[in-house]
Design a protein around this motif. Structure first.
Motif, mmCIF file in Angstrom:
data_model
loop_
_atom_site.group_PDB
_atom_site.id
_atom_site.type_symbol
_atom_site.label_atom_id
_atom_site.label_comp_id
_atom_site.label_asym_id
_atom_site.label_seq_id
_atom_site.Cartn_x
_atom_site.Cartn_y
_atom_site.Cartn_z
ATOM 1 N N ASP A 100 0.807 -1.216 0.000
ATOM 2 C CA ASP A 100 0.000 0.000 0.000
ATOM 3 C C ASP A 100 0.843 1.270 0.000
ATOM 4 O O ASP A 100 0.314 2.358 0.204
ATOM 5 C CB ASP A 100 -0.932 0.002 1.217
ATOM 6 N N LEU A 101 2.145 1.156 -0.233
ATOM 7 C CA LEU A 101 3.022 2.320 -0.194
ATOM 8 C C LEU A 101 3.791 2.481 -1.491
ATOM 9 O O LEU A 101 4.156 1.499 -2.129
ATOM 10 C CB LEU A 101 4.054 2.185 0.932
ATOM 11 N N THR A 102 4.019 3.721 -1.862
ATOM 12 C CA THR A 102 4.962 4.052 -2.918
ATOM 13 C C THR A 102 6.098 4.782 -2.228
ATOM 14 O O THR A 102 5.886 5.819 -1.599
ATOM 15 C CB THR A 102 4.322 4.963 -3.986
ATOM 16 N N ILE A 103 7.289 4.219 -2.316
ATOM 17 C CA ILE A 103 8.425 4.787 -1.605
ATOM 18 C C ILE A 103 9.250 5.623 -2.575
ATOM 19 O O ILE A 103 9.616 5.151 -3.652
ATOM 20 C CB ILE A 103 9.261 3.669 -0.960
ATOM 21 N N MET A 104 9.498 6.861 -2.170
ATOM 22 C CA MET A 104 10.249 7.806 -2.996
ATOM 23 C C MET A 104 11.408 8.376 -2.197
ATOM 24 O O MET A 104 11.282 8.605 -0.998
ATOM 25 C CB MET A 104 9.338 8.963 -3.424
ATOM 26 N N VAL A 105 12.516 8.601 -2.865
ATOM 27 C CA VAL A 105 13.635 9.300 -2.243
ATOM 28 C C VAL A 105 13.417 10.787 -2.514
ATOM 29 O O VAL A 105 13.293 11.203 -3.666
ATOM 30 C CB VAL A 105 14.984 8.817 -2.830
ATOM 31 N N VAL A 106 13.341 11.559 -1.442
ATOM 32 C CA VAL A 106 13.064 12.985 -1.553
ATOM 33 C C VAL A 106 14.292 13.765 -1.090
ATOM 34 O O VAL A 106 14.736 13.600 0.046
ATOM 35 C CB VAL A 106 11.835 13.368 -0.698
ATOM 36 N N PRO A 107 14.850 14.603 -1.948
ATOM 37 C CA PRO A 107 16.008 15.405 -1.538
ATOM 38 C C PRO A 107 15.642 16.295 -0.331
ATOM 39 O O PRO A 107 14.550 16.858 -0.273
ATOM 40 C CB PRO A 107 16.319 16.272 -2.756
ATOM 41 N N ALA A 108 16.554 16.397 0.606
ATOM 42 C CA ALA A 108 16.299 17.149 1.845
ATOM 43 C C ALA A 108 15.886 18.592 1.582
ATOM 44 O O ALA A 108 15.083 19.154 2.325
ATOM 45 C CB ALA A 108 17.541 17.109 2.736
ATOM 46 N N THR A 109 16.369 19.191 0.512
ATOM 47 C CA THR A 109 16.045 20.598 0.223
ATOM 48 C C THR A 109 14.620 20.789 -0.268
ATOM 49 O O THR A 109 14.137 21.917 -0.325
ATOM 50 C CB THR A 109 17.001 21.161 -0.837
ATOM 51 N N THR A 110 13.916 19.696 -0.584
ATOM 52 C CA THR A 110 12.542 19.826 -1.096
ATOM 53 C C THR A 110 11.501 19.253 -0.158
ATOM 54 O O THR A 110 10.312 19.313 -0.450
ATOM 55 C CB THR A 110 12.396 19.117 -2.453
ATOM 56 N N VAL A 111 11.917 18.727 0.986
ATOM 57 C CA VAL A 111 10.993 18.043 1.892
ATOM 58 C C VAL A 111 9.809 18.899 2.286
ATOM 59 O O VAL A 111 8.661 18.443 2.270
ATOM 60 C CB VAL A 111 11.734 17.532 3.146
#
Length: 115
Positions: A100-111
């Motif tokens: 039930d999850l979509t895992i994404m890597v999010v850059p710290a500057t855009t969190v």
């Protein structure tokens, strides 16, 4: 990461789970104008409420999750993820176990821009 919930059954597969939350956790679960809570309800299918119980010794905040077993399980998981975000990035152990999850890597500057 997981907290202890008290569960009660109200019907065939319906029930409720309740646990204490800190004032800070309650605010994080609710989000600005209740937006985070609304998103948690929408994605889990459960009904989520945060209430305050005032006593002479102080105030206790309660998280209540109502729905089917599957809805409550998802809501508990999502609430735990939201609470964990207060302390920093959330790492999902064994991502393939979560259908039930979509895992994404999010850059710290855009969190702060992603909801």
């Amino acid at each position: 990461m997981s907290a202890t919930y008290t569960s009660s059954a109200t019907g065939k597969d319906e029930g409720s789970d309740t646990r204490k939350v800190s004032k800070e956790e309650a605010a994080f679960i609710l989000g600005s104008g209740g937006k985070t809570k609304a998103k948690l309800c929408a994605v889990s299918g459960a009904q989520i409420d945060v209430t305050e119980e005032k006593q002479r010794t102080g105030t206790t905040n309660w998280l209540s999750i109502r729905g089917t077993l599957k809805q409550r399980q998802r809501a508990r998981k999502y609430v735990d993820f939201v609470i964990a975000q207060r302390l920093g990035p959330v790492k999902i152990d064994n991502p393939s176990a979560h259908d039930d999850l979509t895992i994404m890597v999010v850059p710290a500057t855009t969190v702060s821009f992603i909801t």
